[in-house]
Design a protein around this motif. Sequence first.
Motif, PDB file in Angstrom:
ATOM      1  N   LYS A  12      33.040 -10.335   3.053  1.00 21.07           N
ATOM      2  CA  LYS A  12      33.738  -8.960   2.755  1.00 21.07           C
ATOM      3  C   LYS A  12      35.121  -9.048   3.023  1.00 21.07           C
ATOM      4  O   LYS A  12      35.965  -8.578   2.384  1.00 21.07           O
ATOM      5  N   GLU A  13      35.547  -9.580   4.351  1.00 23.96           N
ATOM      6  CA  GLU A  13      36.790  -9.671   4.731  1.00 23.96           C
ATOM      7  C   GLU A  13      37.704 -10.368   3.851  1.00 23.96           C
ATOM      8  O   GLU A  13      38.843 -10.075   3.486  1.00 23.96           O
ATOM      9  N   SER A  14      37.210 -11.442   3.253  1.00 22.58           N
ATOM     10  CA  SER A  14      37.848 -12.495   2.430  1.00 22.58           C
ATOM     11  C   SER A  14      38.184 -11.651   1.047  1.00 22.58           C
ATOM     12  O   SER A  14      39.010 -12.040   0.444  1.00 22.58           O
ATOM     13  N   PRO A  43      28.072 -11.932  11.167  1.00 20.61           N
ATOM     14  CA  PRO A  43      29.426 -12.398  10.844  1.00 20.61           C
ATOM     15  C   PRO A  43      29.587 -13.123   9.551  1.00 20.61           C
ATOM     16  O   PRO A  43      30.606 -13.086   8.992  1.00 20.61           O
ATOM     17  N   VAL A  44      28.565 -13.868   8.943  1.00 20.58           N
ATOM     18  CA  VAL A  44      28.866 -14.567   7.819  1.00 20.58           C
ATOM     19  C   VAL A  44      28.984 -13.392   6.537  1.00 20.58           C
ATOM     20  O   VAL A  44      30.046 -13.481   5.725  1.00 20.58           O
ATOM     21  N   MET A  45      28.480 -12.275   6.444  1.00 21.40           N
ATOM     22  CA  MET A  45      28.475 -11.356   5.726  1.00 21.40           C
ATOM     23  C   MET A  45      29.858 -10.427   5.820  1.00 21.40           C
ATOM     24  O   MET A  45      30.722 -10.436   5.002  1.00 21.40           O
ATOM     25  N   THR A  79      39.164  -4.462   8.962  1.00 16.78           N
ATOM     26  CA  THR A  79      39.364  -3.830  10.489  1.00 16.78           C
ATOM     27  C   THR A  79      38.417  -4.695  11.444  1.00 16.78           C
ATOM     28  O   THR A  79      38.719  -4.573  12.704  1.00 16.78           O
ATOM     29  N   LEU A  80      37.836  -5.814  11.115  1.00 17.11           N
ATOM     30  CA  LEU A  80      36.867  -6.478  11.932  1.00 17.11           C
ATOM     31  C   LEU A  80      37.083  -8.099  11.484  1.00 17.11           C
ATOM     32  O   LEU A  80      36.785  -8.431  10.580  1.00 17.11           O
TER      33      LEU A  80
END
Length: 627
Positions: A616-618, A610-612, A624-625
């Motif tokens: 990536k999301e930020s 989840p950290v990675m 998508t996740l």
Amino acid sequence: MASPVWKFYKVSEKDIKFAVCCVCSKGISRGGDKTRNFNTTNLIRHLKVCHAKEYNEYTMLASEKAEGDRLQATCKPKSSLAQLSIEQTLQRGEPYGKDSKKQKEINSKIMEFICLDHQPLSVVDDVGFKRLVNHLDPRYVHQGRKYFTDVCLPEIYNTVYDHIKTLMSNVTSVSFTSDIWSSSVSPMSMLSLTAQFINEDFELKKVVLHSREFAGSHTAEAIAGAFRDMYQAWGIPMEKVHVILRDNARNMEKAMKDAHLPSLPCMSHTLQLVVQEGVLSQRSIGDIIAIGRRIVGHFKHSQLAYSRLQTIQKQLGQDPKRLQQDVPTRWNSTLYMLRSLLEEKRALCTYGADYDLPAMLTASQWKLVENMISLLAPFEELTNQISSSSASAADVIPATRALRRLLRKTADTDQGVKTSKATLLDALERRFSDIESEPLYTIATVLDPRYKDRYFSDELKQKIRGLLSHVLSLTDAAGPQEEHSGEAKGSEPPEKVPRDGSLHAMYAELLDDSEQHDGVDSGNPSSAQMNLYLTEAVIPQNRTPLTFWQDNRSRFPSLAQAARAYLCAPCTSVDSERLFSAAGNIIDEKRNKLTAKNAEMLIFLKVNLPVMLLAKESKGNNKTLSV
């Protein structure tokens, strides 16, 4: 769209097989007896032979219509439903190749699903899972458990490992927690190592480095060797290790000393020992706890008894609630059990009048339960506070001073528990007697803008200033700092008034008793920063220290760098305990033959993946996740 020729004709009202010429009123055949055979050939020929002027007008209209249709066809986007060629149709139905991008992407998402949701690797062989994936994408080629275990798991582990290593590369000081766990479903023990640090943006980051198999005897020598191996595997030099939070076991304490690693005991474990010695070991209270366990066990093991209790609860206008079972190694679970018994006192007494109970509390015991719950409420408040993700070593000294102050006060609820209260205070002072002589605690407390030096005596304040000056001199020697201005950033909203008799209220009393420094000026920039920082008012208790340092790092550059090191230290080993809660969900009855290597990778990914993904999301790479 109708042909332009109909400008010169109309359908015969007598027979639709004929069209009437508007020029000469002659009926012209439409080319057949049925509607599907009608055409305009005879109509055009009649104009051409008999009406030259009208025919020329028709040809001009027909030409304009053809040009308009052509332009419209050119501008219109191609339909997604356009017919595919035979070759495209065949390719569309073929399975993905082993090395195709889409096949690899789906494999990666399935592996993420297994890691994030505690799924067994064997789920990929389940019929329902295969049917679901086949419905979502019929071209995907299903891979078996061995492929995901031997190929996908190491691939995603290496990717996340590289991300965590990069994340830690620019950090100058890291704190750790560690614990030893043994599985109840397989002959496997594990040694954990979790890390937390504060990055350059003053954000607290937490990751897992190891949950490695720890076979053999758990001696201090073996533990020390394991720690050296784990740090070497990650390339972490000893000077980066700020502190390790451990439990109070002698083998763990000795291992840290033998490995020359700075360590602190877990505050949560120490509180457990304090409450055990001060309250739970008292005979009168021990008898109450034993009776409470028998009552709870009676309803836990009899569905009929529980159904009868539910009926009584409804008759009394109460919401049906289950009684809570305690865990002897968690004192607060015993508190929750007694609290649930007290809440259901009426229902239990009514039940006991009609049905058999293995035991029942007397009136004096019920009163003792009520007073004991009041006595332990501040300890529960503190346990919740230090178990939060933002708690740090800075909380230890203020919290213990507030607890001492509260236990020295007399209260209306002391009846029957005065001896327990005195014993509890004695155990607290004995277990935490040396915390103010530990620099890791004292400096962290001063660097927390909620506390500063307000919780120390005048004599200790001078010693702590000397310690802090030494720390700042080392920070200054590490590199140049930013210039600072004298203006504070931001303003804090007013803090809520604490409830009388609460632990929070004791913090306010201690601050009222403390005197602020005069702020003696000094030519040394670091000393000037320290004087200015200590003379300013503390921020409210419910504010975040790291936000303060993020806003004020340009004013206090040396202090801010020291805060990054000392405030990254937790006050409990809760992170390791939470890690092994995840381990218990991974190494369960369905996966009791999981190898230690694969178990470590799955635990590592459960916490760090989840950290990675969030990183990536930020950056906008993965929308998508959300984890």
